[in-house]
Design a protein around this motif. Structure first.
Motif, mmCIF file in Angstrom:
data_model
loop_
_atom_site.group_PDB
_atom_site.id
_atom_site.type_symbol
_atom_site.label_atom_id
_atom_site.label_comp_id
_atom_site.label_asym_id
_atom_site.label_seq_id
_atom_site.Cartn_x
_atom_site.Cartn_y
_atom_site.Cartn_z
ATOM 1 N N GLU A 105 0.842 -1.190 0.000
ATOM 2 C CA GLU A 105 0.000 0.000 0.000
ATOM 3 C C GLU A 105 0.879 1.243 0.000
ATOM 4 O O GLU A 105 1.948 1.272 0.604
ATOM 5 C CB GLU A 105 -0.900 0.032 1.240
ATOM 6 C CG GLU A 105 -1.854 -1.127 1.367
ATOM 7 C CD GLU A 105 -2.700 -1.042 2.628
ATOM 8 O OE1 GLU A 105 -2.642 0.001 3.317
ATOM 9 O OE2 GLU A 105 -3.412 -2.013 2.928
ATOM 10 N N HIS A 122 -0.419 -0.567 -5.239
ATOM 11 C CA HIS A 122 -1.874 -0.495 -5.348
ATOM 12 C C HIS A 122 -2.421 -1.916 -5.324
ATOM 13 O O HIS A 122 -1.650 -2.890 -5.403
ATOM 14 C CB HIS A 122 -2.268 0.237 -6.637
ATOM 15 C CG HIS A 122 -1.522 -0.228 -7.859
ATOM 16 N ND1 HIS A 122 -1.902 -1.325 -8.596
ATOM 17 C CD2 HIS A 122 -0.397 0.250 -8.448
ATOM 18 C CE1 HIS A 122 -1.056 -1.501 -9.605
ATOM 19 N NE2 HIS A 122 -0.127 -0.561 -9.541
ATOM 20 N N PRO A 123 -3.744 -2.102 -5.191
ATOM 21 C CA PRO A 123 -4.277 -3.461 -5.046
ATOM 22 C C PRO A 123 -3.907 -4.407 -6.181
ATOM 23 O O PRO A 123 -3.770 -5.615 -5.962
ATOM 24 C CB PRO A 123 -5.797 -3.234 -4.977
ATOM 25 C CG PRO A 123 -5.937 -1.862 -4.412
ATOM 26 C CD PRO A 123 -4.788 -1.072 -4.983
#
Length: 326
Positions: A105, A122-123
């Motif tokens: 993150e 990011h995811p």
């Protein structure tokens, strides 16, 4: 000898409100679950290291804050010619360095001495952009569904501890520019993350090995975890982590780093044959470091959770020894 390690399955803070290690944080994870809420100045270390192996090149980049200095670097090896490009920067007091508290993150950014690195998490994965004189690296590292990584908290004591995430065998694509020549990164390439947050003793030695091939990866460590009851050892089969709870013996020749290395223990029978040695040294008076990182090929086998042996022949990666006074 085997260790008795606790798997953590829920989010947890690394530190108590007073900055000491939270006992609930001690253990290992299959995905990043720790928030590295380090407090204060002194002995705190934060870093992101990405190593990328392609059929033609090896790329290494590090962004770090050691409190008293930021030590950043960008390295490229041409596997055919053995030509190296290396740019290192030391920034007093790690000025301008920014690191997120959670792996996977946020953004890590550093700059200094002609080296600029931005790591955006990011995811869906990680975007990496790095520049130094004559070198540009622009990469995407997707996070496959179900992919597992090894997170471990190593406890030396309530005020000395390290949280590491070793994420091995990630797919990667993008480009590497060396001077006027552009090289595509994609088929046959893999990426490895070493995410570190903690408060270290002044003097420490570690070994680290990581290798990957399609559907298979290995992460092995030693020396720095001895006596703590935990290890950073794992086998990855099709992205699933098989935790290795044994401390390992590392046998190698410090007078000839390119001789084969042996890494062995309960369920681990590994030989590593180097084809290139990278030497890094930093001396800043009372503090300094020396790392011998060898790139090469793995053979041997490791036992998986079900008792079956996984053949490591064909894995490419590295093994290293690092000695730090910091």
């Amino acid at each position: 000898m085997p260790t008795h390690e606790r798997e953590i399955t829920e989010p947890v803070d690394l530190c108590l409100p007073d900055g000491r290690l939270d006992p609930r944080a001690v253990g290992w994870t299959r995905r990043p679950l720790h928030r590295a809420n380090l407090r204060g100045w002194g002995r705190a270390k934060r870093w992101e290291y990405w190593g990328i192996v392609t059929p033609s090149h090896v790329i290494g980049l590090v962004a770090s804050s050691l409190d008293y200095a930021g030590v950043h670097g960008l390295y490229v090896l041409d596997r055919a010619s053995r030509a190296e490009v290396s740019h290192d920067a030391v920034v007093p007091l790690a000025r301008g360095a920014a690191f997120p508290p959670r792996s996977g993150e946020g953004t890590a950014r550093v700059a200094g001495g002609g080296v600029r690195i931005a790591i955006d998490q990011h995811p869906g994965g990680t975007s990496i952009a790095a520049r130094a004189p004559g070198v540009v690296v622009e990469l995407e590292v997707p996070l496959p569904d179900g992919h597992e990584s090894l997170g471990v908290v190593i406890p030396w004591g309530p005020r000395r501890f390290q949280y590491t995430v070793k994420d091995v065998g990630r797919p990667v694509h993008g480009r590497l520019v060396l001077g006027a020549a552009e090289h595509q990164v994609g088929d046959g390439a893999f990426a490895v993350l070493d995410h570190g947050r903690g408060k270290w003793p002044y003097s420490v030695v570690w070994n680290w090995a990581a290798g990957s091939a399609p559907g298979l990866a290995v992460q092995l460590g030693g020396k720095w975890t001895d006596g703590t009851g935990l290890t950073e050892n794992a086998l990855f089969l099709d992205g699933r982590l098989h935790k290795i709870g044994a401390s390992l013996e590392w046998v190698y020749d410090r007078s000839d780093w390119l001789r084969p290395w042996r890494i062995q223990g309960d369920g681990v029978e590994v030989e590593f044959t180097p084809f290139h040695e990278k030497v890094s040294r930093t001396e800043l008076g009372l503090v300094g470091s020396e790392t011998h990182q060898c790139f090469g090929h793995f053979t041997g086998r490791i036992r998986a959770d079900d008792g079956q042996w996984a053949d490591l022949d064909g894995l490419t990666g590295w093994a290293e020894e690092a000695r730090n006074r910091w």
